[in-house]
Scaffold this active site. Structure first.
Site, PDB file in Angstrom:
ATOM      1  N   ARG A  30       0.817  -1.217   0.000  1.00 43.21           N
ATOM      2  CA  ARG A  30       0.000   0.000   0.000  1.00 43.21           C
ATOM      3  C   ARG A  30       0.851   1.268   0.000  1.00 43.21           C
ATOM      4  O   ARG A  30       0.313   2.373   0.101  1.00 43.21           O
ATOM      5  CB  ARG A  30      -0.916   0.011   1.230  1.00 43.21           C
ATOM      6  CG  ARG A  30      -2.090  -0.960   1.117  1.00 43.21           C
ATOM      7  CD  ARG A  30      -2.961  -0.931   2.346  1.00 43.21           C
ATOM      8  NE  ARG A  30      -4.127  -1.800   2.183  1.00 43.21           N
ATOM      9  CZ  ARG A  30      -4.896  -2.223   3.170  1.00 43.21           C
ATOM     10  NH1 ARG A  30      -4.632  -1.859   4.427  1.00 43.21           N
ATOM     11  NH2 ARG A  30      -5.925  -2.999   2.929  1.00 43.21           N
ATOM     12  N   GLU A  42      -1.499  -9.588  -4.482  1.00 46.90           N
ATOM     13  CA  GLU A  42      -2.784 -10.280  -4.606  1.00 46.90           C
ATOM     14  C   GLU A  42      -2.601 -11.760  -4.924  1.00 46.90           C
ATOM     15  O   GLU A  42      -3.351 -12.602  -4.428  1.00 46.90           O
ATOM     16  CB  GLU A  42      -3.660  -9.606  -5.674  1.00 46.90           C
ATOM     17  CG  GLU A  42      -4.193  -8.240  -5.286  1.00 46.90           C
ATOM     18  CD  GLU A  42      -5.100  -8.279  -4.060  1.00 46.90           C
ATOM     19  OE1 GLU A  42      -5.632  -9.356  -3.724  1.00 46.90           O
ATOM     20  OE2 GLU A  42      -5.270  -7.232  -3.426  1.00 46.90           O
ATOM     21  N   TYR A 125     -11.173 -12.022  -9.797  1.00 48.79           N
ATOM     22  CA  TYR A 125     -10.837 -11.299  -8.563  1.00 48.79           C
ATOM     23  C   TYR A 125      -9.543 -10.513  -8.710  1.00 48.79           C
ATOM     24  O   TYR A 125      -9.481  -9.318  -8.393  1.00 48.79           O
ATOM     25  CB  TYR A 125     -10.710 -12.243  -7.367  1.00 48.79           C
ATOM     26  CG  TYR A 125     -10.085 -11.539  -6.187  1.00 48.79           C
ATOM     27  CD1 TYR A 125     -10.825 -10.643  -5.418  1.00 48.79           C
ATOM     28  CD2 TYR A 125      -8.726 -11.699  -5.887  1.00 48.79           C
ATOM     29  CE1 TYR A 125     -10.237  -9.945  -4.368  1.00 48.79           C
ATOM     30  CE2 TYR A 125      -8.136 -11.003  -4.850  1.00 48.79           C
ATOM     31  CZ  TYR A 125      -8.897 -10.127  -4.093  1.00 48.79           C
ATOM     32  OH  TYR A 125      -8.311  -9.418  -3.073  1.00 48.79           O
ATOM     33  N   ASP A 143     -13.760 -12.051  -3.790  1.00 46.30           N
ATOM     34  CA  ASP A 143     -13.203 -13.319  -3.322  1.00 46.30           C
ATOM     35  C   ASP A 143     -14.046 -13.808  -2.148  1.00 46.30           C
ATOM     36  O   ASP A 143     -15.085 -13.223  -1.820  1.00 46.30           O
ATOM     37  CB  ASP A 143     -11.722 -13.170  -2.942  1.00 46.30           C
ATOM     38  CG  ASP A 143     -11.518 -12.247  -1.747  1.00 46.30           C
ATOM     39  OD1 ASP A 143     -12.497 -11.636  -1.263  1.00 46.30           O
ATOM     40  OD2 ASP A 143     -10.366 -12.138  -1.281  1.00 46.30           O
ATOM     41  N   CYS A 197     -15.464  -8.382  10.193  1.00 47.21           N
ATOM     42  CA  CYS A 197     -16.450  -9.368   9.742  1.00 47.21           C
ATOM     43  C   CYS A 197     -15.746 -10.697   9.468  1.00 47.21           C
ATOM     44  O   CYS A 197     -15.772 -11.233   8.364  1.00 47.21           O
ATOM     45  CB  CYS A 197     -17.158  -8.848   8.487  1.00 47.21           C
ATOM     46  SG  CYS A 197     -18.721  -9.673   8.114  1.00 47.21           S
TER      47      CYS A 197
END
Length: 372
Positions: A30, A42, A125, A143, A197
């Protein structure tokens, strides 16, 4: 679509983006929006946790800092820097695709969906992640992590392993992505799935969109997402032989296709009645090696998605006078026509063993050998 009817889209976007800006983790990929770095990260993150990936990513970038460097690297070197991450076809496909970019797109990662989707190993994805995070394109990146979040928010009780369910989520996200904040929106959903989550025990009280979560309001968040249970992996009893002679050890390379393709290993086979007898017989019939067992290492077990290798590990000394040449078979075996490429191993010194990329199970065997 019906799931978005009466859904407070703007409120959801604002709450998610505000939360992400305050809570985003400091991750090495990032630091900038370099599509090559995002692409590598990724691919590494598929089937692998973030904390595990970080040191691998840093080492990989140090060795292959640019798309050009990776394209021109020897495959063995790439696999060695991937060693321990598993799912090695990811590394081979990544290098193949990088070469395609170098040759067909002048070294620039494509920024159009129809172009990037043609690259080896780049599925929907990965394409969506690169396009949205690096280029700001309003493309969904769906994903299992993302489907878990949205299955709870919209109380979707369809099996997430079905292709039609993935399509449903892609359509949902297209209706939710803000065009001017695509990168942060997709990363925000990923971050929400990783930190709040979570698969088990979701931290709902800390969720920035709890008021909009239909799964939570129905009390079924723990039951979502719906996913068909996997079959139990099959147990396979293996025996591996660490064959030693004159401070050298015999290794071979796995076939070019299939499980753990092109990685290096110690000779091994599946056994039924007597591990020691069967590996000795195999070594004699295949390589004309006469051996005697000198040590028994700790058992090694490794679990794949579909099977478990349960490996008995024996150290074997070569018996009799045989001329050994580093990097070759013994002289008397050089013309044996029945050896397949996967069986035609070679001798290396113990000091040079670390140059070769081994699967995790054989890394454990190598570690025991070197620490004796």
């Amino acid at each position: 679509m019906k799931e978005l009817k009466d859904f407070p889209i703007s409120q959801f976007q604002d709450a998610l983006l505000s939360w992400f800006e305050r809570n985003m983790r400091d991750l090495p990929w990032r630091k900038d929006r370099d599509p090559y770095k995002i692409w590598v990260s990724e691919i590494m993150l598929q089937q692998t946790q973030v904390d595990t990936v970080i040191p691998y990513f840093n080492r990989f970038m140090e060795r292959f800092p640019s798309l050009e460097a990776l394209a021109e690297a020897p495959e063995d070197d790439v696999l060695k820097h991937w060693e321990g991450l598993g799912y090695y076809s990811r590394a081979r496909n990544l290098q193949t695709a990088v070469k395609e970019v170098q040759e067909q797109y002048g070294g620039k990662v494509p920024d159009e969906p129809n172009e990037i989707a043609k690259l080896k190993g780049v599925g929907p994805y990965t394409a969506g992640a690169i396009l949205s995070i690096a280029y700001g394109k309003p493309e969904p990146a769906v994903d299992g992590n993302v489907m878990r979040v949205f299955s709870r928010i919209f109380a979707i009780q369809e099996d997430i392993q079905k292709p039609k369910t993935r399509k449903l989520f892609e359509e949902l996200i297209r209706g939710l992505i803000p065009e001017n904040s695509t990168s942060y929106f997709n990363q925000g959903i990923m971050e929400l799935g990783a930190l709040i989550c979570r698969p088990k025990s979701p931290q709902c009280m800390f969720c920035p969109v709890i008021e909009m979560c239909q799964g939570r309001s129905l009390g079924i968040e723990q039951e979502l997402p719906v996913k068909q249970k996997k079959k139990k992996p099959k147990l396979k009893k293996m025996v591996a032989g660490v064959v030693l002679a004159n401070n050298m050890v015999f290794i071979r390379q796995r076939p070019e296709t299939g499980l753990l393709a092109k990685l290096y290993e110690f000779p091994n086979l599946e056994w039924e009645a007597d591990a020691e007898l069967e590996i000795s017989k195999y070594l004699y019939q295949t390589y004309d090696f006469q051996t005697e067992t000198s040590a028994r290492y700790e058992h090694v077990q490794h679990t794949f998605s579909h099977l478990i290798w349960d490996i008995t590990v024996l150290e074997l000394n070569l018996v009799g006078e045989v001329e050994l040449v580093e990097g070759q078979l013994p002289v008397r075996l050089e013309r044996q026509p029945f050896l397949t490429n996967a069986e035609a191993g070679f001798w290396v010194t113990l000091e040079e063993l670390d140059r070769y990329a081994f699967p995790v199970s054989h890394q454990k065997i190598k570690k025991q050998l070197l620490e004796k």
